[in-house]
Motif scaffolding. Structure first.
Motif, short mmCIF file in Angstrom:
data_model
loop_
_atom_site.label_atom_id
_atom_site.label_comp_id
_atom_site.label_asym_id
_atom_site.label_seq_id
_atom_site.Cartn_x
_atom_site.Cartn_y
_atom_site.Cartn_z
N THR A 170 0.80 -1.21 0.03
CA THR A 170 0.03 0.25 -0.22
C THR A 170 0.61 1.61 0.01
O THR A 170 1.73 1.32 0.94
CB THR A 170 -0.93 -0.19 1.11
N ILE A 171 0.66 2.02 -0.97
CA ILE A 171 1.24 3.40 -0.93
C ILE A 171 0.12 4.39 -0.28
O ILE A 171 -1.10 4.44 -0.30
CB ILE A 171 1.27 4.01 -2.38
N PHE A 172 0.62 5.44 0.81
CA PHE A 172 -0.03 6.21 1.34
C PHE A 172 0.15 7.58 0.97
O PHE A 172 1.31 7.92 0.72
CB PHE A 172 0.38 5.91 3.14
N PHE A 173 -1.11 8.37 0.88
CA PHE A 173 -0.91 9.68 0.01
C PHE A 173 -1.55 10.71 1.40
O PHE A 173 -2.31 10.45 2.07
CB PHE A 173 -1.82 9.78 -1.18
N LEU A 174 -1.06 11.96 1.19
CA LEU A 174 -1.85 13.00 1.78
C LEU A 174 -2.36 13.85 0.93
O LEU A 174 -2.12 14.20 -0.34
CB LEU A 174 -0.58 13.92 2.49
N THR A 175 -3.49 14.42 1.54
CA THR A 175 -4.28 15.44 0.90
C THR A 175 -5.13 16.24 1.65
O THR A 175 -5.49 15.95 2.81
CB THR A 175 -5.20 15.03 -0.33
N LEU A 176 -5.20 17.53 1.28
CA LEU A 176 -5.92 18.48 2.03
C LEU A 176 -7.25 18.61 1.64
O LEU A 176 -7.87 18.70 0.58
CB LEU A 176 -5.30 19.90 1.62
N LEU A 177 -8.20 18.60 2.80
CA LEU A 177 -9.80 18.62 2.51
C LEU A 177 -10.11 19.83 1.60
O LEU A 177 -9.61 21.04 2.26
CB LEU A 177 -10.45 18.82 3.96
N PRO A 178 -10.58 19.80 0.40
CA PRO A 178 -11.06 20.81 -0.27
C PRO A 178 -12.33 21.59 0.48
O PRO A 178 -13.20 21.04 1.18
CB PRO A 178 -11.71 20.35 -1.59
N LEU A 179 -12.06 23.06 0.60
CA LEU A 179 -12.67 23.71 1.53
C LEU A 179 -14.35 23.75 0.72
O LEU A 179 -15.22 23.88 1.60
CB LEU A 179 -12.58 25.18 1.48
N ASP A 180 -14.45 23.52 -0.52
CA ASP A 180 -15.89 23.90 -1.10
C ASP A 180 -16.59 22.38 -1.10
O ASP A 180 -17.50 22.20 -1.87
CB ASP A 180 -15.74 24.37 -2.35
N GLN A 181 -16.01 21.23 -0.68
CA GLN A 181 -16.64 19.81 -0.59
C GLN A 181 -16.84 19.37 0.64
O GLN A 181 -16.13 18.98 1.50
CB GLN A 181 -15.48 18.90 -1.70
N PRO A 182 -18.18 19.23 0.83
CA PRO A 182 -18.67 18.71 2.15
C PRO A 182 -18.49 17.07 1.88
O PRO A 182 -18.61 16.38 0.99
CB PRO A 182 -20.21 19.08 1.93
N LEU A 183 -18.26 16.38 3.03
CA LEU A 183 -18.26 14.98 2.91
C LEU A 183 -19.47 14.32 2.94
O LEU A 183 -20.48 14.89 3.41
CB LEU A 183 -17.63 14.62 4.43
N LEU A 184 -19.78 13.22 2.25
CA LEU A 184 -20.98 12.54 2.08
C LEU A 184 -21.11 11.49 3.07
O LEU A 184 -20.21 11.09 3.61
CB LEU A 184 -21.00 12.17 0.71
N PRO A 185 -22.32 10.89 3.29
CA PRO A 185 -22.67 9.94 4.15
C PRO A 185 -21.72 8.58 4.09
O PRO A 185 -21.13 8.41 2.73
CB PRO A 185 -24.14 9.61 4.04
N GLY A 186 -21.42 7.69 4.91
CA GLY A 186 -20.66 6.70 4.81
C GLY A 186 -21.34 5.42 3.90
O GLY A 186 -22.34 5.70 3.72
N SER A 187 -20.29 4.82 3.13
CA SER A 187 -20.74 4.01 2.19
C SER A 187 -20.70 2.49 2.81
O SER A 187 -20.60 2.51 4.05
CB SER A 187 -19.63 3.98 1.00
#
Length: 239
Positions: A170-187
């Motif tokens: 597994t390769i692990f990445f970092l990313t910043l939460l986009p300010l204009d994108q709300p999290l959606l409910p769990g899948s």
């Protein structure tokens, strides 16, 4: 690798958001105990690298990183296409499990996520992706989007084989939460989720109330060593 284990390539995305006090939190999902991979533990969004993540069609829908550049980052033991396929798998897994879509339009601009209609359409696309009635390439093509690989920053690589019949390289990445994108409910893959500081997650794990795989624990341990969000963002070039 332990006897009896098979190996697959995978990607995991550590989604971060800064706090007003100068610190930051990470996003963890809790996978149900019935999930084949990492069931019953908290982990970062992600998933296996699929064959279609490495084909020419999806390669043509990626911006910000070439196959050759991806291979240089992850090492020469992988083909260029498989290397870049980890970025695709990471972006797809993040969308499936958190509803965050790291994409741009044809002219390089960000999605207009403040548009309710756009958010509703993407929520439907996400469900189709999870159900398997639509693949990631078809989603991108139908919306005129391109996967923004530059927003996934290489962090580390782990061979995850704890209590699992499949060994995930597994390769692990970092990313910043986009300010204009709300999290959606769990899948279906990821039930409930939480935002938590690395220090708090480590503390709860040691108390036995937050089950983590060693690779997740080690990643959080590394992030906990940073004094502030500013230091973390500067070290990894997060934007």
């Amino acid at each position: 690798m332990k006897k009896g284990y098979s190996s697959k390539n995978a990607a995991a995305v550590i989604l971060l958001r800064p706090e007003v006090n100068g610190g930051f939190e990470v996003f963890l999902t809790h996978r149900s105990s019935g999930t084949k991979i990492q069931g019953g533990v908290c982990s970062f969004p992600g998933g296996s690298v699929k064959k279609e993540d490495c084909l020419s069609g999806i390669m043509s829908r990626i911006r910000g990183l070439s196959p050759a550049e991806a291979r240089k980052i992850v090492g020469s033991k992988l083909t260029s296409e498989l290397s870049l396929g980890h970025w695709v798998a990471g972006a797809r897994g993040l969308f499936e499990e958190a509803g965050i879509l790291l994409c741009t339009t044809q002219d390089g601009t960000s999605l207009e996520m403040d548009d309710l209609k756009v958010r509703e359409e993407l929520a439907q696309e996400r469900e189709a992706l999870i159900e398997g009635s639509k693949d990631f390439l078809t989603l991108l093509e139908s919306k005129g989007l391109f996967c923004d690989a530059a927003r996934l920053v290489y962090f580390s690589q782990w061979l995850v084989q704890e209590d699992s019949p499949v060994c995930m390289d597994t390769i692990f990445f970092l990313t910043l939460l986009p300010l204009d994108q709300p999290l959606l409910p769990g899948s279906q893959k990821a039930g409930h989720s939480l935002w938590i500081t690395p220090e708090r997650a480590l503390d709860l794990c040691q108390r036995g109330t937050l089950p983590l795989r060693f690779s997740t624990f080690a990643s959080l341990r590394t992030l906990a060593d940073f004094d502030s969000w500013e230091d973390t963002a500067s070290e990894y070039g997060l934007r």
